[in-house]
Scaffold this motif. Structure first.
Motif, PDB file in Angstrom:
ATOM      1  N   ARG A  45       0.831  -1.209   0.000  1.00 45.34           N
ATOM      2  CA  ARG A  45       0.000   0.000   0.000  1.00 45.34           C
ATOM      3  C   ARG A  45       0.869   1.263   0.000  1.00 45.34           C
ATOM      4  NH1 ARG A  45      -5.171   0.924   3.917  1.00 45.34           N
ATOM      5  NH2 ARG A  45      -5.820   2.888   3.013  1.00 45.34           N
ATOM      6  N   GLN A  46       1.934   1.256   0.785  1.00 49.66           N
ATOM      7  CA  GLN A  46       2.820   2.419   0.815  1.00 49.66           C
ATOM      8  C   GLN A  46       3.560   2.571  -0.509  1.00 49.66           C
ATOM      9  OE1 GLN A  46       6.003   2.625   3.706  1.00 49.66           O
ATOM     10  NE2 GLN A  46       6.134   4.838   3.475  1.00 49.66           N
ATOM     11  N   VAL A  47       3.996   1.467  -1.088  1.00 49.81           N
ATOM     12  CA  VAL A  47       4.648   1.525  -2.401  1.00 49.81           C
ATOM     13  C   VAL A  47       3.706   2.197  -3.403  1.00 49.81           C
ATOM     14  CG1 VAL A  47       5.466   0.133  -4.353  1.00 49.81           C
ATOM     15  CG2 VAL A  47       6.224  -0.415  -2.031  1.00 49.81           C
ATOM     16  N   ALA A  48       2.442   1.776  -3.410  1.00 49.31           N
ATOM     17  CA  ALA A  48       1.462   2.356  -4.329  1.00 49.31           C
ATOM     18  C   ALA A  48       1.258   3.844  -4.050  1.00 49.31           C
ATOM     19  CB  ALA A  48       0.135   1.608  -4.239  1.00 49.31           C
ATOM     20  N   ALA A  49       1.227   4.228  -2.780  1.00 55.56           N
ATOM     21  CA  ALA A  49       1.053   5.644  -2.421  1.00 55.56           C
ATOM     22  C   ALA A  49       2.249   6.474  -2.883  1.00 55.56           C
ATOM     23  CB  ALA A  49       0.861   5.785  -0.912  1.00 55.56           C
ATOM     24  N   VAL A  50       3.446   5.949  -2.727  1.00 54.99           N
ATOM     25  CA  VAL A  50       4.649   6.659  -3.170  1.00 54.99           C
ATOM     26  C   VAL A  50       4.618   6.834  -4.684  1.00 54.99           C
ATOM     27  CG1 VAL A  50       7.168   6.522  -3.359  1.00 54.99           C
ATOM     28  CG2 VAL A  50       6.047   5.949  -1.182  1.00 54.99           C
ATOM     29  N   VAL A  51       4.278   5.776  -5.398  1.00 49.48           N
ATOM     30  CA  VAL A  51       4.178   5.849  -6.861  1.00 49.48           C
ATOM     31  C   VAL A  51       3.171   6.917  -7.269  1.00 49.48           C
ATOM     32  CG1 VAL A  51       3.394   4.591  -8.924  1.00 49.48           C
ATOM     33  CG2 VAL A  51       4.947   3.494  -7.298  1.00 49.48           C
ATOM     34  N   GLY A  52       2.005   6.902  -6.631  1.00 48.07           N
ATOM     35  CA  GLY A  52       0.979   7.902  -6.941  1.00 48.07           C
ATOM     36  C   GLY A  52       1.451   9.313  -6.670  1.00 48.07           C
ATOM     37  N   GLY A  53       2.157   9.504  -5.565  1.00 49.02           N
ATOM     38  CA  GLY A  53       2.679  10.823  -5.224  1.00 49.02           C
ATOM     39  C   GLY A  53       3.701  11.324  -6.231  1.00 49.02           C
ATOM     40  N   ILE A  54       4.561  10.435  -6.671  1.00 48.84           N
ATOM     41  CA  ILE A  54       5.580  10.809  -7.666  1.00 48.84           C
ATOM     42  C   ILE A  54       4.915  11.182  -8.991  1.00 48.84           C
ATOM     43  CG2 ILE A  54       7.483   9.927  -9.085  1.00 48.84           C
ATOM     44  CD1 ILE A  54       8.330   8.287  -6.561  1.00 48.84           C
ATOM     45  N   GLU A  55       3.989  10.336  -9.445  1.00 53.27           N
ATOM     46  CA  GLU A  55       3.311  10.620 -10.711  1.00 53.27           C
ATOM     47  C   GLU A  55       2.546  11.950 -10.644  1.00 53.27           C
ATOM     48  OE1 GLU A  55       2.149   6.859 -13.245  1.00 53.27           O
ATOM     49  OE2 GLU A  55       1.231   6.747 -11.255  1.00 53.27           O
ATOM     50  N   GLU A  56       1.864  12.174  -9.541  1.00 53.83           N
ATOM     51  CA  GLU A  56       1.094  13.408  -9.376  1.00 53.83           C
ATOM     52  C   GLU A  56       2.001  14.637  -9.383  1.00 53.83           C
ATOM     53  OE1 GLU A  56      -1.395  15.430  -5.774  1.00 53.83           O
ATOM     54  OE2 GLU A  56      -1.834  13.321  -6.195  1.00 53.83           O
ATOM     55  N   ALA A  57       3.113  14.571  -8.651  1.00 58.40           N
ATOM     56  CA  ALA A  57       4.025  15.719  -8.573  1.00 58.40           C
ATOM     57  C   ALA A  57       4.672  16.027  -9.921  1.00 58.40           C
ATOM     58  CB  ALA A  57       5.105  15.464  -7.525  1.00 58.40           C
ATOM     59  N   LEU A  58       5.126  14.999 -10.624  1.00 56.68           N
ATOM     60  CA  LEU A  58       5.776  15.248 -11.912  1.00 56.68           C
ATOM     61  C   LEU A  58       4.773  15.755 -12.948  1.00 56.68           C
ATOM     62  CD1 LEU A  58       8.391  12.370 -12.089  1.00 56.68           C
ATOM     63  CD2 LEU A  58       8.821  14.812 -11.869  1.00 56.68           C
ATOM     64  N   GLU A  75       3.825  19.547 -11.447  1.00 57.28           N
ATOM     65  CA  GLU A  75       4.913  20.526 -11.407  1.00 57.28           C
ATOM     66  C   GLU A  75       5.730  20.616 -12.696  1.00 57.28           C
ATOM     67  OE1 GLU A  75       7.268  20.265  -7.796  1.00 57.28           O
ATOM     68  OE2 GLU A  75       5.548  19.427  -6.730  1.00 57.28           O
ATOM     69  N   ARG A  76       5.815  19.527 -13.454  1.00 58.55           N
ATOM     70  CA  ARG A  76       6.652  19.531 -14.664  1.00 58.55           C
ATOM     71  C   ARG A  76       5.919  19.059 -15.918  1.00 58.55           C
ATOM     72  NH1 ARG A  76       8.678  22.047 -11.354  1.00 58.55           N
ATOM     73  NH2 ARG A  76      10.831  22.070 -10.645  1.00 58.55           N
ATOM     74  N   ARG A  77       4.637  18.779 -15.779  1.00 57.24           N
ATOM     75  CA  ARG A  77       3.824  18.318 -16.911  1.00 57.24           C
ATOM     76  C   ARG A  77       4.439  17.103 -17.609  1.00 57.24           C
ATOM     77  NH1 ARG A  77      -0.308  21.378 -17.005  1.00 57.24           N
ATOM     78  NH2 ARG A  77      -0.295  23.629 -16.790  1.00 57.24           N
ATOM     79  N   ARG A  78       4.869  16.160 -16.803  1.00 51.92           N
ATOM     80  CA  ARG A  78       5.484  14.939 -17.335  1.00 51.92           C
ATOM     81  C   ARG A  78       4.694  13.716 -16.885  1.00 51.92           C
ATOM     82  NH1 ARG A  78      11.065  15.476 -18.866  1.00 51.92           N
ATOM     83  NH2 ARG A  78      10.852  13.297 -19.412  1.00 51.92           N
ATOM     84  N   LYS A  79       4.452  12.834 -17.829  1.00 58.13           N
ATOM     85  CA  LYS A  79       3.815  11.547 -17.545  1.00 58.13           C
ATOM     86  C   LYS A  79       4.843  10.462 -17.848  1.00 58.13           C
ATOM     87  CE  LYS A  79      -0.942  12.744 -18.638  1.00 58.13           C
ATOM     88  NZ  LYS A  79      -2.111  12.405 -19.449  1.00 58.13           N
ATOM     89  N   PRO A  80       4.754   9.341 -17.138  1.00 61.74           N
ATOM     90  CA  PRO A  80       5.707   8.272 -17.454  1.00 61.74           C
ATOM     91  C   PRO A  80       5.478   7.730 -18.857  1.00 61.74           C
ATOM     92  CG  PRO A  80       4.099   7.526 -15.821  1.00 61.74           C
ATOM     93  CD  PRO A  80       3.847   8.979 -16.058  1.00 61.74           C
ATOM     94  N   LEU A  81       6.580   7.428 -19.530  1.00 58.89           N
ATOM     95  CA  LEU A  81       6.493   6.811 -20.848  1.00 58.89           C
ATOM     96  C   LEU A  81       6.044   5.362 -20.713  1.00 58.89           C
ATOM     97  CD1 LEU A  81       9.920   8.120 -22.188  1.00 58.89           C
ATOM     98  CD2 LEU A  81       7.645   9.075 -22.641  1.00 58.89           C
ATOM     99  N   ARG A  82       6.427   4.764 -19.580  1.00 59.73           N
ATOM    100  CA  ARG A  82       6.104   3.367 -19.315  1.00 59.73           C
ATOM    101  C   ARG A  82       6.084   3.156 -17.810  1.00 59.73           C
ATOM    102  NH1 ARG A  82      10.466   0.562 -21.788  1.00 59.73           N
ATOM    103  NH2 ARG A  82      11.425   0.429 -19.775  1.00 59.73           N
ATOM    104  N   ARG A  83       5.224   2.262 -17.359  1.00 60.60           N
ATOM    105  CA  ARG A  83       5.228   1.868 -15.942  1.00 60.60           C
ATOM    106  C   ARG A  83       5.048   0.364 -15.884  1.00 60.60           C
ATOM    107  NH1 ARG A  83       0.178   4.438 -16.224  1.00 60.60           N
ATOM    108  NH2 ARG A  83       0.813   6.387 -15.280  1.00 60.60           N
TER     109      ARG A  83
END
Length: 125
Positions: A50-63, A66-74
Motif C-alpha cells: 500500500r505504501q509503495v502504491a502511495a509513493v508511486v501515486g505521489g511521484i506521478e502526481e508531482a511530476l 509541477e513539470r507536466r510529465r507523464k511516465p512513458l512506461r510503468r
C-alpha cells in the motif's frame, strides 16, 4: 560529464514527492556515464504494498503537476512490490523494503555518483 540539469530537476521533484509520502531511503544515482537510455535512477522503498502504491501515486502526481510529465512506461503496479516509472530522462524504482534489500540496486550501481536531492524533510506529510 554528469546528468543534464533537466534530469536532475526531475529527480529532485520525484525525490521530494517520494519523501512527502514517507518513502524510505530515497536516493538518486547519476547513471548517465554508464547507461545510454537514461540519466538518473531514483530508488526508494516502502514497508507495505500500500505504501509503495502511495509513493508511486505521489511521484506521478508531482511530476504531472509541477513539470507536466507523464511516465512513458510503468511496470509492476499490479503487485506493488517493485514499481518502475520510466520518464526517459529518469527511471524511478519504488520497491518494497524486502525486495530492495534483496536486489540491492545501489550495490549494482555503486560506481554511479549519488545526486543531492535537496529534500525538505519538514515538508513530509
Amino acid at each position: 560529464m554528469s546528468a543534464p540539469e533537466e534530469s536532475l530537476d526531475l529527480a529532485r521533484v520525484a525525490g521530494q514527492a517520494a519523501a512527502d509520502k514517507l518513502a524510505e531511503e530515497v536516493i538518486a544515482l547519476d547513471v548517465s556515464e554508464q547507461v545510454v537510455i537514461t540519466d538518473v535512477f531514483l530508488v526508494c522503498s516502502g514497508d507495505t504494498e500500500r505504501q509503495v502504491a502511495a509513493v508511486v501515486g505521489g511521484i506521478e502526481e508531482a511530476l504531472q503537476k509541477e513539470r507536466r510529465r507523464k511516465p512513458l512506461r510503468r511496470e509492476g503496479e499490479r503487485d506493488a512490490r517493485w514499481v518502475l516509472l520510466d520518464y526517459g530522462d529518469i527511471v524511478v524504482h519504488v520497491q518494497h523494503a524486502e525486495d530492495r534489500a534483496f536486489y540491492a540496486l545501489e550495490r549494482l550501481w555503486r560506481d554511479a555518483p549519488v545526486i543531492d536531492l535537496q529534500i525538505d524533510t519538514d515538508r513530509s506529510e
